[in-house]
Design a protein around this motif. Sequence first.
Motif, PDB file in Angstrom:
ATOM      1  N   HIS A 278      -3.055   2.284 -10.485  1.00  0.00           N
ATOM      2  CA  HIS A 278      -2.673   3.491  -9.752  1.00  0.00           C
ATOM      3  C   HIS A 278      -1.887   3.089  -8.512  1.00  0.00           C
ATOM      4  CE1 HIS A 278      -3.132   7.229  -7.388  1.00  0.00           C
ATOM      5  NE2 HIS A 278      -3.221   7.818  -8.578  1.00  0.00           N
ATOM      6  N   PHE A 279      -1.044   3.988  -8.055  1.00  0.00           N
ATOM      7  CA  PHE A 279      -0.205   3.715  -6.894  1.00  0.00           C
ATOM      8  C   PHE A 279      -1.031   3.239  -5.694  1.00  0.00           C
ATOM      9  CE2 PHE A 279       1.829   5.187  -2.957  1.00  0.00           C
ATOM     10  CZ  PHE A 279       3.066   4.567  -3.057  1.00  0.00           C
ATOM     11  N   THR A 280      -2.171   3.861  -5.480  1.00  0.00           N
ATOM     12  CA  THR A 280      -2.995   3.474  -4.334  1.00  0.00           C
ATOM     13  C   THR A 280      -3.500   2.039  -4.469  1.00  0.00           C
ATOM     14  OG1 THR A 280      -4.880   4.518  -5.445  1.00  0.00           O
ATOM     15  CG2 THR A 280      -3.706   5.826  -3.798  1.00  0.00           C
ATOM     16  N   GLU A 281      -3.827   1.650  -5.704  1.00  0.00           N
ATOM     17  CA  GLU A 281      -4.256   0.268  -5.955  1.00  0.00           C
ATOM     18  C   GLU A 281      -3.076  -0.685  -5.817  1.00  0.00           C
ATOM     19  OE1 GLU A 281      -6.296  -2.464  -9.501  1.00  0.00           O
ATOM     20  OE2 GLU A 281      -5.989  -0.304  -9.805  1.00  0.00           O
ATOM     21  N   ALA A 282      -1.912  -0.237  -6.258  1.00  0.00           N
ATOM     22  CA  ALA A 282      -0.711  -1.068  -6.166  1.00  0.00           C
ATOM     23  C   ALA A 282      -0.400  -1.413  -4.715  1.00  0.00           C
ATOM     24  CB  ALA A 282       0.478  -0.364  -6.817  1.00  0.00           C
ATOM     25  N   LEU A 283      -0.582  -0.460  -3.806  1.00  0.00           N
ATOM     26  CA  LEU A 283      -0.340  -0.733  -2.386  1.00  0.00           C
ATOM     27  C   LEU A 283      -1.264  -1.841  -1.889  1.00  0.00           C
ATOM     28  CD1 LEU A 283       0.063   2.868  -0.894  1.00  0.00           C
ATOM     29  CD2 LEU A 283       1.883   1.233  -1.429  1.00  0.00           C
ATOM     30  N   THR A 284      -2.506  -1.798  -2.297  1.00  0.00           N
ATOM     31  CA  THR A 284      -3.460  -2.831  -1.882  1.00  0.00           C
ATOM     32  C   THR A 284      -3.065  -4.186  -2.427  1.00  0.00           C
ATOM     33  OG1 THR A 284      -5.255  -1.200  -1.799  1.00  0.00           O
ATOM     34  CG2 THR A 284      -5.886  -3.523  -1.943  1.00  0.00           C
ATOM     35  N   ILE A 285      -2.721  -4.230  -3.712  1.00  0.00           N
ATOM     36  CA  ILE A 285      -2.323  -5.498  -4.340  1.00  0.00           C
ATOM     37  C   ILE A 285      -1.098  -6.081  -3.647  1.00  0.00           C
ATOM     38  CG2 ILE A 285      -1.404  -6.530  -6.455  1.00  0.00           C
ATOM     39  CD1 ILE A 285      -3.093  -4.466  -8.006  1.00  0.00           C
ATOM     40  N   ALA A 286      -0.142  -5.214  -3.322  1.00  0.00           N
ATOM     41  CA  ALA A 286       1.113  -5.669  -2.712  1.00  0.00           C
ATOM     42  C   ALA A 286       0.983  -5.932  -1.217  1.00  0.00           C
ATOM     43  CB  ALA A 286       2.213  -4.638  -2.962  1.00  0.00           C
TER      44      ALA A 286
END
Length: 428
Positions: A278-286
Motif C-alpha cells: 500500500h502507498f502508506t507502506e511504500a512511504l515507510t519502505i522508501a
Amino acid sequence: MQRTLSQQLPARIGTTVRIAGWVHRRRLLKSVAFLIVRDATGLAQVVVTDPAVRAELEKLTEETVVEVTATATANDTAPAGVELTDPTVRPLGSPATPPPFDLYRPALTASLPTQLDNAPTALRHPTRSAALRISAAAVAGFRAALDTHDFVEVHTPKVVSSSTESGANVFALDWFGRPAYLAQSPQFYKQLMVGVFERVYEVGPVFRAEPHDTVRHLAQYTSLDAELGFIADHRDVMRVLRDTVAGMLDAVSGRAGAALATLGVTPPQVPAQIPAVHFTEALTIAGAPADEPDLAPAHERALGEWAMREHGSDFLFVTGYPMAKRPFYTHPDPERPAYSNGFDLLFRGLELVTGGQRLHQHADYLAALAARGEPVEPYAGYLDAFRHGMPPHGGFAIGLERFVARLVGAANIRQVTAFPRDLHRLTP
C-alpha cells in the motif's frame, strides 16, 4: 534467382545464392578483400580475390546498396558460419554518402544528439535497430496476451475537443476554425468502449505538452492501454496486467531473441503473483515522510531495490495512492476513502504502469467533479454513457518506450525511440 537473407545462408551452403543489402564494411587487405553486407536479418561476409571485382569494390562506400551473387561456403569464422566466395557484386544505386559515424563498429560512439539528428542512418546500427525489434515484439505480446483474455482492439480519436482528459498540459490546434487538442490518452474513449465490448485495448500515440527535459519523458509516446468491465475491484485489473506483462516478455524472448543477444539482455521473470504494498507502506519502505502525497523517483528506486532484496522481483505494485493525486474518475477505496483503488506498477524501480478501478455510476461522477470544483459541461459527452448503464470497470496504461528502455537498460528513453518528440526536438 530468389533473394536469400543473411540468416538463411547456413541452409544454402554449397549452392549459388543472391543476397542484397547495404555495404556495412570493406576490409581491403593485400591479397584478399572482404565485403560485409548487412540486411534486415544480419550480416553476410563476402570474400573477394578476383582483381576486377576488387577494383569495383574499392569504388563502393559504406551504406551503398548492393546485390551479390556468389557461392555459399562453410567457414566457422564468418558470420553464422558461412561466407560467400567467387562473387559478382552489383550496385543497386549510386554510391552512398557515408553517415557521420561508423555503423560497422560494435558500439555507436556518436553522441546521442548526433544520433538523433541523423536518425534515419543511426537506426541502422544493430544496437539501435535491436531495441526497435524488441519494441515491436513487446507490442505483439501485448496484443496476444489480451486477445487470449477476450479483449477487442479499438482505435480512438487522437484529436479531441476538450483539454480536460488527464490533467496534463495539451497541444492545441486549429480544427476547421474550432479549437481542438491532441489527445493526452484514450482514457475516456476506452471506458466508453467497455459499454460496447466489455474488454478493450488500444495501441497508439499520446501527447503530453509537459516541459519535461529528462531521460524518461517524451512529448509523444506509444501507450498500451487496456480497460475491462465487470470487475470486483482494482485487484482484478492487476491480475490481468500481470499476465499481460508476462506475455509481452514471453513474446520478446520468442520473437526478438537475436535482438536481445545483440544487446546482451536477459528478460526478467514475472512472478506468478507480483508483490504489492500500500502507498502508506511504500512511504515507510522508501524512507519518505508520512505526509508525502506522491512517490518521487528516488522513492521508486528505493522500492525497486526493496522488491528485489525481499522478493527477488523486478516488479512491484504500489496500491492505494491518495485520491488527491489521482484523476476524478478514480474509484476510492470504500474502507479508506482518502485513498484510491488505484495502483502503479514499478519495473526495476521506475513507474511503468498506472491503473486502477474507475467510477461507474453517473451520480458518483457528478459528485466527484463537484468535490473538485470542476464544471460538468466539458465532460458532458463522456458522462452521458454512465447515465445509460456502465459496469464496474478499470484498466491500465503501459508506456511502451519506457518499458523497452527499462528492459534493455538504456540510460535515456530516446535511445529506444525511433524519432523522439520532446521539448527540443521536432525533426527528423
